[in-house]
Design a protein around this motif. Sequence first.
Motif, PDB file in Angstrom:
ATOM      1  N   PHE A  14       4.043   1.359  -1.402  1.00  7.34           N
ATOM      2  CA  PHE A  14       4.483   1.780  -2.531  1.00  7.34           C
ATOM      3  C   PHE A  14       3.595   1.933  -3.358  1.00  7.34           C
ATOM      4  O   PHE A  14       3.812   3.482  -3.830  1.00  7.34           O
ATOM      5  CB  PHE A  14       4.746   0.405  -2.997  1.00  7.34           C
ATOM      6  CG  PHE A  14       5.654   0.502  -4.469  1.00  7.34           C
ATOM      7  CD1 PHE A  14       6.713   0.988  -4.558  1.00  7.34           C
ATOM      8  CD2 PHE A  14       4.197  -0.014  -5.480  1.00  7.34           C
ATOM      9  CE1 PHE A  14       7.294   0.963  -6.229  1.00  7.34           C
ATOM     10  CE2 PHE A  14       5.277  -0.070  -6.979  1.00  7.34           C
ATOM     11  CZ  PHE A  14       6.433   1.088  -6.990  1.00  7.34           C
ATOM     12  N   PHE A  15       2.092   1.774  -3.613  1.00  7.16           N
ATOM     13  CA  PHE A  15       1.118   2.451  -4.177  1.00  7.16           C
ATOM     14  C   PHE A  15       0.608   3.490  -4.828  1.00  7.16           C
ATOM     15  O   PHE A  15       0.978   4.373  -5.318  1.00  7.16           O
ATOM     16  CB  PHE A  15       0.117   1.328  -3.598  1.00  7.16           C
ATOM     17  CG  PHE A  15      -1.295   2.387  -4.714  1.00  7.16           C
ATOM     18  CD1 PHE A  15      -2.143   2.141  -5.731  1.00  7.16           C
ATOM     19  CD2 PHE A  15      -2.104   2.963  -4.091  1.00  7.16           C
ATOM     20  CE1 PHE A  15      -2.523   3.237  -6.737  1.00  7.16           C
ATOM     21  CE2 PHE A  15      -2.852   3.774  -4.878  1.00  7.16           C
ATOM     22  CZ  PHE A  15      -3.196   3.515  -6.001  1.00  7.16           C
ATOM     23  N   ASP A  16       1.042   4.081  -2.957  1.00 11.27           N
ATOM     24  CA  ASP A  16       1.554   5.650  -2.810  1.00 11.27           C
ATOM     25  C   ASP A  16       1.990   6.264  -2.951  1.00 11.27           C
ATOM     26  O   ASP A  16       2.022   7.371  -3.861  1.00 11.27           O
ATOM     27  CB  ASP A  16       0.543   5.670  -0.817  1.00 11.27           C
ATOM     28  CG  ASP A  16      -0.724   5.687  -0.654  1.00 11.27           C
ATOM     29  OD1 ASP A  16      -1.687   5.349  -1.405  1.00 11.27           O
ATOM     30  OD2 ASP A  16      -0.786   5.087   0.179  1.00 11.27           O
TER      31      ASP A  16
ATOM     32  N   MET B 219       3.538   5.147  -6.444  1.00 10.10           N
ATOM     33  CA  MET B 219       3.301   5.652  -7.162  1.00 10.10           C
ATOM     34  C   MET B 219       2.182   6.423  -7.622  1.00 10.10           C
ATOM     35  O   MET B 219       2.591   7.827  -8.612  1.00 10.10           O
ATOM     36  CB  MET B 219       3.039   4.108  -7.704  1.00 10.10           C
ATOM     37  CG  MET B 219       2.828   3.852  -9.666  1.00 10.10           C
ATOM     38  SD  MET B 219       2.159   2.485  -9.661  1.00 10.10           S
ATOM     39  CE  MET B 219       0.126   3.550 -10.143  1.00 10.10           C
ATOM     40  N   GLU B 220       1.603   6.872  -6.707  1.00 18.25           N
ATOM     41  CA  GLU B 220       0.532   7.258  -7.172  1.00 18.25           C
ATOM     42  C   GLU B 220       0.850   8.964  -6.889  1.00 18.25           C
ATOM     43  O   GLU B 220       0.149   9.616  -7.648  1.00 18.25           O
ATOM     44  CB  GLU B 220      -0.983   7.273  -5.909  1.00 18.25           C
ATOM     45  CG  GLU B 220      -2.040   8.086  -6.263  1.00 18.25           C
ATOM     46  CD  GLU B 220      -2.481   8.088  -7.338  1.00 18.25           C
ATOM     47  OE1 GLU B 220      -2.252   6.886  -8.144  1.00 18.25           O
ATOM     48  OE2 GLU B 220      -3.570   9.030  -8.436  1.00 18.25           O
TER      49      GLU B 220
ATOM     50  N   VAL C 213       1.165  -0.967  -0.105  1.00 18.62           N
ATOM     51  CA  VAL C 213      -0.181  -0.270  -0.590  1.00 18.62           C
ATOM     52  C   VAL C 213       0.668   1.205  -0.208  1.00 18.62           C
ATOM     53  O   VAL C 213       0.216   2.435  -0.753  1.00 18.62           O
ATOM     54  CB  VAL C 213      -0.811   0.153   1.805  1.00 18.62           C
ATOM     55  CG1 VAL C 213      -1.562   1.195   0.917  1.00 18.62           C
ATOM     56  CG2 VAL C 213      -1.593  -1.111   1.574  1.00 18.62           C
TER      57      VAL C 213
END
Lengths: 354, 228
Positions: A121-123, A125-126, A119
């Motif tokens: 890492f996703f943030d 990326m976002e 999560v």
Amino acid sequence: MTVQRQYILPNCTLLVEGLAGADGSDPAAPLTVVLHAECQFPGIVMPLKGGREFLDGLVQAVSDYAQSILSGVPNLLASREAGSIVTLEPNGPNRHSVTVRPTTDEDKGEPQTAVLTTVQFFDLMEAIDQLLADTQTLPELSLPLQPIPRRNVKPPESVAQRAAPVVVGASTLVVAAAALFFIPIPDLKPTRAPQGNNSQRQEQVELDGESVPGTTAQSGEPLESAAIADPTDPIAAAAALSQLEVAAPAITDEDTLAALQSDLVDRVESELDSDATFDDRLIYRVAVSETGEVLGYKYENEPALTQVEATPLPSLMYLPVDGDRPLDEPVAQFRLTFEPDGSVTAERVDDDAP
Amino acid sequence: MGKTRAGFRQKFLNRGLINFAGLGLVDMQVDSPPVPAAPLILDTLPNPNLPNAGCPRRARVELDLLLMAIEALDVSGSEAILQTAQHLELQPIIPGRVKLWLMRGTNPMRRYSQRRSLSLDEAKALTLIICFLSKRLTVLIRQLLFGYQQLSDKSLALEHHFRLGDYLERFRTLFRSRMNPKRAGVIAYNTDEKLNDLAITMLTRLLFCTGTQGPQRLWCSLFDGEVV
């Protein structure tokens, strides 16, 4: 003018500091020069920081890594790329570790590392995606999205695994060839084709049929089958005889011939009515097997054909069980003559002069 | 009113500005219904440089499984997929339930697998729908992944998280009821653990679809290792 941009997500904050515009007079000018970039994650004390090089490396590495998570296809080129100062690699089932190598000009020595959850890492990326979508910050920075070409993908099987089927196939062929080498080549004996025999026999029958006047009308019929269907028919009996002439070898032993000759006369006379008389001489050619069976007979003159019912030949005729198979037992041929007074004589027929 | 309009037209015709007959519109023969133009929204996704037409196998499997994960997250997911198609104005590509079923049937793992391939426009439509729906489910997806993280850190069974356990069970049920158990690709997921892993992988991928560039990233990833 120094401008600060912040991209705040629940698990990641990306901070970009830089100069906006060339002269700094226009407050709406986009941020074009990066002085400092920083990534903060809650729960991780040390933020990742660096200059423009760090930001560029981060954008590329995060983008590549996110793509490999989405597709499950690892990018060979990205992992080999030594130029980028930011590398991302999986760390356990749900962790992703970011490593930032120190740049030469800063020379801090220790590389910065952070282990992120999926999560987090996703943030990250976002945050980067929002930075890229932001036209007010670094408008020249674009998202480097490209599918990985086929040649940069590690094949699912190694070279050895892929070569195995070929090797196994080739070695099997070699083993089979070596084994078959010792087996001698079978010598092929030409056998007479049964089909050819039949047609030859048929031709013979037709020729014989034509030689007798009055039977030409029937000569076109399939005589072979008639011979089996009705042994009393003189035409069929003639066909059987013709078959024998072609296929069966002749008996040559003198004693056997003499015995068969007298046997034939005895059998015909015993079957013949004692007071039988004929208008004319009846002459037949008769084929007899080694055991004395009458295998076929043929009229030699016209009265023989018309008065065949008066002779015992139809009842003596031997009916083969398997009619389709050509008889190949040895036969002897005799010319059987019924005299008008009822006496019977038999004389040998030579193959050369029928 | 009608009179005025007719008067205007007459005026234009007289000036020669609008000449219907000259344009051939008057006696134009229509042999086939007009071809519906592809929705403009599809142009946001670039065409990959594929060696042959149609989507590669992995892309077809991926799209179907992601839709299945959405159905496992949302009880009314299959209805929502059709509504989203309408909302995004994708009816020319997905006019109804049957077409959607045919498109998803191009997944070779399915029981009733279709032999035809999935066209690029159809794949784009599915990609956009997946990203739209996953964005709506962002909160739930993050909660589930956060819970999964905590449970796996403590080595606890995933069923301890009620909502996560529910998702995994629904995913397993959907997978087993729809996939052909004789296919090698399906046999690989013959245990609950392997199916749970697949469900978590799909959940993670859905999370990455929720982002700002979600559709572009998902679309690009579908052709990894396939382009020349």
